[in-house]
Scaffold this motif. Structure first.
Motif, PDB file in Angstrom:
ATOM      1  N   MET A 159       0.332  -1.422  -0.249  1.00 43.91           N
ATOM      2  CA  MET A 159       0.219   0.222   0.014  1.00 43.91           C
ATOM      3  C   MET A 159       0.878   1.530   0.165  1.00 43.91           C
ATOM      4  N   ILE A 160       0.422   1.871  -0.721  1.00 51.37           N
ATOM      5  CA  ILE A 160       1.476   3.926  -0.561  1.00 51.37           C
ATOM      6  C   ILE A 160       0.107   4.365  -0.301  1.00 51.37           C
ATOM      7  N   LEU A 161       0.766   5.301   1.344  1.00 53.48           N
ATOM      8  CA  LEU A 161       0.026   5.890   1.917  1.00 53.48           C
ATOM      9  C   LEU A 161       0.256   7.597   1.805  1.00 53.48           C
ATOM     10  N   VAL A 162      -0.360   7.506   0.999  1.00 55.65           N
ATOM     11  CA  VAL A 162      -0.271   9.081   0.882  1.00 55.65           C
ATOM     12  C   VAL A 162      -0.987   9.795   2.088  1.00 55.65           C
ATOM     13  N   CYS A 163      -0.322  11.410   1.783  1.00 54.91           N
ATOM     14  CA  CYS A 163      -0.740  12.067   3.163  1.00 54.91           C
ATOM     15  C   CYS A 163      -0.882  13.915   2.429  1.00 54.91           C
ATOM     16  N   GLY A 164      -2.148  14.596   2.789  1.00 54.71           N
ATOM     17  CA  GLY A 164      -1.731  16.022   2.919  1.00 54.71           C
ATOM     18  C   GLY A 164      -3.308  16.730   2.283  1.00 54.71           C
ATOM     19  N   GLU A 165      -2.804  17.635   1.444  1.00 53.73           N
ATOM     20  CA  GLU A 165      -4.486  18.556   1.181  1.00 53.73           C
ATOM     21  C   GLU A 165      -5.394  17.682   0.425  1.00 53.73           C
ATOM     22  N   ALA A 166      -6.844  17.875   0.710  1.00 54.92           N
ATOM     23  CA  ALA A 166      -7.465  17.980  -0.444  1.00 54.92           C
ATOM     24  C   ALA A 166      -8.822  19.160  -0.329  1.00 54.92           C
ATOM     25  N   LEU A 167      -9.048  19.422  -1.574  1.00 53.93           N
ATOM     26  CA  LEU A 167      -9.944  20.134  -1.231  1.00 53.93           C
ATOM     27  C   LEU A 167     -11.281  20.721  -2.236  1.00 53.93           C
ATOM     28  N   ILE A 168     -11.321  20.946  -2.792  1.00 53.97           N
ATOM     29  CA  ILE A 168     -12.417  22.135  -3.888  1.00 53.97           C
ATOM     30  C   ILE A 168     -12.340  22.897  -4.997  1.00 53.97           C
ATOM     31  N   ASP A 169     -11.796  23.161  -5.932  1.00 57.08           N
ATOM     32  CA  ASP A 169     -11.681  23.689  -7.412  1.00 57.08           C
ATOM     33  C   ASP A 169     -13.064  24.576  -7.153  1.00 57.08           C
ATOM     34  N   LEU A 170     -13.373  25.401  -7.124  1.00 56.42           N
ATOM     35  CA  LEU A 170     -15.080  25.806  -7.562  1.00 56.42           C
ATOM     36  C   LEU A 170     -15.089  27.092  -9.065  1.00 56.42           C
ATOM     37  N   PHE A 171     -15.152  26.282 -10.115  1.00 57.97           N
ATOM     38  CA  PHE A 171     -14.884  27.832 -11.161  1.00 57.97           C
ATOM     39  C   PHE A 171     -16.460  27.673 -11.214  1.00 57.97           C
ATOM     40  N   VAL A 172     -16.280  29.889 -10.884  1.00 54.39           N
ATOM     41  CA  VAL A 172     -17.595  30.014 -11.198  1.00 54.39           C
ATOM     42  C   VAL A 172     -17.780  30.323 -12.521  1.00 54.39           C
ATOM     43  N   GLY A 173     -19.188  30.829 -12.995  1.00 54.86           N
ATOM     44  CA  GLY A 173     -19.401  30.872 -14.461  1.00 54.86           C
ATOM     45  C   GLY A 173     -20.418  32.565 -14.353  1.00 54.86           C
ATOM     46  N   ALA A 174     -20.661  32.769 -15.528  1.00 55.04           N
ATOM     47  CA  ALA A 174     -21.069  33.799 -16.083  1.00 55.04           C
ATOM     48  C   ALA A 174     -22.091  34.179 -14.919  1.00 55.04           C
ATOM     49  N   PRO A 175     -22.839  35.321 -14.684  1.00 59.32           N
ATOM     50  CA  PRO A 175     -23.744  35.385 -14.198  1.00 59.32           C
ATOM     51  C   PRO A 175     -24.667  35.669 -15.239  1.00 59.32           C
ATOM     52  N   GLN A 186     -23.865  30.749 -11.871  1.00 56.59           N
ATOM     53  CA  GLN A 186     -23.554  29.276 -11.200  1.00 56.59           C
ATOM     54  C   GLN A 186     -21.855  28.712 -11.107  1.00 56.59           C
ATOM     55  N   ALA A 187     -21.414  27.767 -10.775  1.00 64.94           N
ATOM     56  CA  ALA A 187     -20.402  27.139 -10.161  1.00 64.94           C
ATOM     57  C   ALA A 187     -19.861  25.930 -10.815  1.00 64.94           C
ATOM     58  N   ASN A 188     -18.980  25.346 -10.413  1.00 65.80           N
ATOM     59  CA  ASN A 188     -18.482  23.836 -10.986  1.00 65.80           C
ATOM     60  C   ASN A 188     -18.005  23.223  -9.625  1.00 65.80           C
ATOM     61  N   ALA A 189     -18.236  22.383  -8.219  1.00 65.75           N
ATOM     62  CA  ALA A 189     -17.044  21.756  -7.743  1.00 65.75           C
ATOM     63  C   ALA A 189     -16.415  21.385  -8.540  1.00 65.75           C
ATOM     64  N   VAL A 190     -14.744  20.821  -8.799  1.00 64.87           N
ATOM     65  CA  VAL A 190     -14.290  19.872  -9.198  1.00 64.87           C
ATOM     66  C   VAL A 190     -13.192  19.525  -7.968  1.00 64.87           C
ATOM     67  N   ALA A 191     -13.106  18.049  -6.882  1.00 71.54           N
ATOM     68  CA  ALA A 191     -12.093  17.561  -6.543  1.00 71.54           C
ATOM     69  C   ALA A 191     -10.760  17.859  -6.886  1.00 71.54           C
ATOM     70  N   GLY A 192     -10.002  18.690  -6.168  1.00 74.94           N
ATOM     71  CA  GLY A 192      -8.732  18.352  -5.678  1.00 74.94           C
ATOM     72  C   GLY A 192      -8.219  18.554  -5.295  1.00 74.94           C
ATOM     73  N   GLY A 193      -6.779  18.846  -4.824  1.00 80.14           N
ATOM     74  CA  GLY A 193      -5.926  19.169  -3.786  1.00 80.14           C
ATOM     75  C   GLY A 193      -4.698  18.106  -4.956  1.00 80.14           C
ATOM     76  N   SER A 194      -3.323  18.490  -4.290  1.00 78.35           N
ATOM     77  CA  SER A 194      -1.943  18.112  -5.183  1.00 78.35           C
ATOM     78  C   SER A 194      -2.634  16.353  -4.725  1.00 78.35           C
ATOM     79  N   PRO A 195      -2.098  16.378  -3.153  1.00 75.58           N
ATOM     80  CA  PRO A 195      -1.338  14.662  -2.576  1.00 75.58           C
ATOM     81  C   PRO A 195      -2.894  14.198  -2.964  1.00 75.58           C
ATOM     82  N   PHE A 196      -4.487  14.312  -2.532  1.00 74.95           N
ATOM     83  CA  PHE A 196      -4.704  13.901  -3.172  1.00 74.95           C
ATOM     84  C   PHE A 196      -5.575  13.345  -4.322  1.00 74.95           C
TER      85      PHE A 196
END
Length: 316
Positions: free
Chosen positions: A1-17, A23-33
């Motif tokens: 098993m490879i244990l990866v440590c660190g952050e996980a976040l949401i990249d929130l891409f905001v569209g035109a009004p 409008q917004a699109n929430a995408v999973a992100g974070g380099s270790p994630f």
């Protein structure tokens, strides 16, 4: 098993009004994630060590890990909010970034909350990005690496995020301390330019090698990766592709590199020390191919093992 440590976040891409709002699109992100997801997609055993919020975003991130086959047994629930990286377009048509991370869940891991021991099936620990530069998780990861170094492969990717870590000098100091405990260093030429402006890449890689690691790899985008180990320096080309998006390419390279060594039963400190030029060349080519596939897609969407093998076969 490879244990990866660190952050996980949401990249929130905001569209035109629109008449009703933004409008917004929430995408999973974070380099270790992304690294953990990438290893899971490649069919190798991985786990994620972090604190994830119990809010809707944190639940979403946990579900993404599970869907990729990543163990969440080392994930700790946290009542703090999930980090948001908001990307919007300003009136000039340029992307504008806002980061909402103070007192957030993905930096809440403390040294006291670390597992007291790791089972023998944890062959490697991977870490990097801004979780090495924000507290208390930076101290937690450093404590874990110092405790486990020598018994397992330690793989680090600085993946510098200046807007988050702030003090680059302090970040560089911690990275150099961890460098002495590492088995593998994977960095990009952009990381090196940020941390060591105007420093020659090969000279710096050799300096790092003398500090402790057995293998240092520098990714250079379309120029392909460079590896330094023992008395050898290897440069490999990147596959020729039509680039759609480079998001997640570096994380996928790191994931694929570790997955390759794991699949070849080379993910031990002793095996990394014994790598031949043929071993390193094969690993670089596999990792470069996986990263290239991600660049043909929108977003951090790492490939399966079969996709990488098929791409390599078609390319040859």
């Amino acid at each position: 098993m490879i244990l990866v440590c660190g952050e996980a976040l949401i990249d929130l891409f905001v569209g035109a009004p629109s008449p009703t709002g933004l409008q917004a699109n929430a995408v999973a992100g974070g380099s270790p994630f992304n690294v953990a997801i990438g290893i899971g997609r490649l069919g190798r055993s991985s786990a994620f060590l972090s604190t994830l919020s119990d809010d809707a975003f944190g639940t979403f991130l946990t579900a993404k890990l599970v869907a990729a086959g990543v163990s969440t047994s080392y994930v700790q629930a946290c009542s703090k909010r999930t980090t948001l990286s908001v990307v919007a377009t300003n009136t000039a048509g340029q992307p504008q970034y806002s980061f909402y991370a103070e007192e957030s869940a993905d930096r809440a891991l403390t040294p006291e909350a670390l597992p007291s021991h790791l089972p023998s099936d944890v062959r490697a620990i991977a870490a990097g990005s801004y979780s090495l530069g924000v507290e208390p998780i930076a101290s937690a990861i450093e404590t874990l690496i110092r405790r486990e170094a020598g018994t397992r492969v330690i793989s680090l990717d600085p993946n510098v995020r200046p807007r988050v870590v702030g003090d680059l000098a302090a970040y560089r100091e911690r990275f150099e301390r961890l460098l002495t405990q590492a088995t593998i260093i994977k960095a990009s030429d952009e990381d090196i330019e940020l941390l060591y402006p105007s420093k020659d890449i090969v000279i710096l890689a050799k300096d790092w090698l003398r500090s402790g690691p057995e293998l240092v790899i520098v990714t250079r985008g379309a120029r392909g990766p460079l590896a330094v180990f023992k008395d050898s320096t290897i440069e490999r080309p990147s596959p020729s592709i039509d680039v759609v998006d480079t998001v997640g390419a570096g994380d996928t390279f790191h994931a694929a590199l570790l997955a390759w060594f794991d699949a070849k039963s080379q993910l031990t400190p002793e095996a990394i020390d014994a790598l031949t030029q043929e071993d390193v060349t094969a690993a670089l080519d596999f990792a470069s191919t996986a990263a290239a596939i991600v660049c043909t897609r929108r977003g951090a969407n790492p490939p399966s093992w079969e996709e990488v093998m098929h791409f390599q076969a078609e390319s040859s």
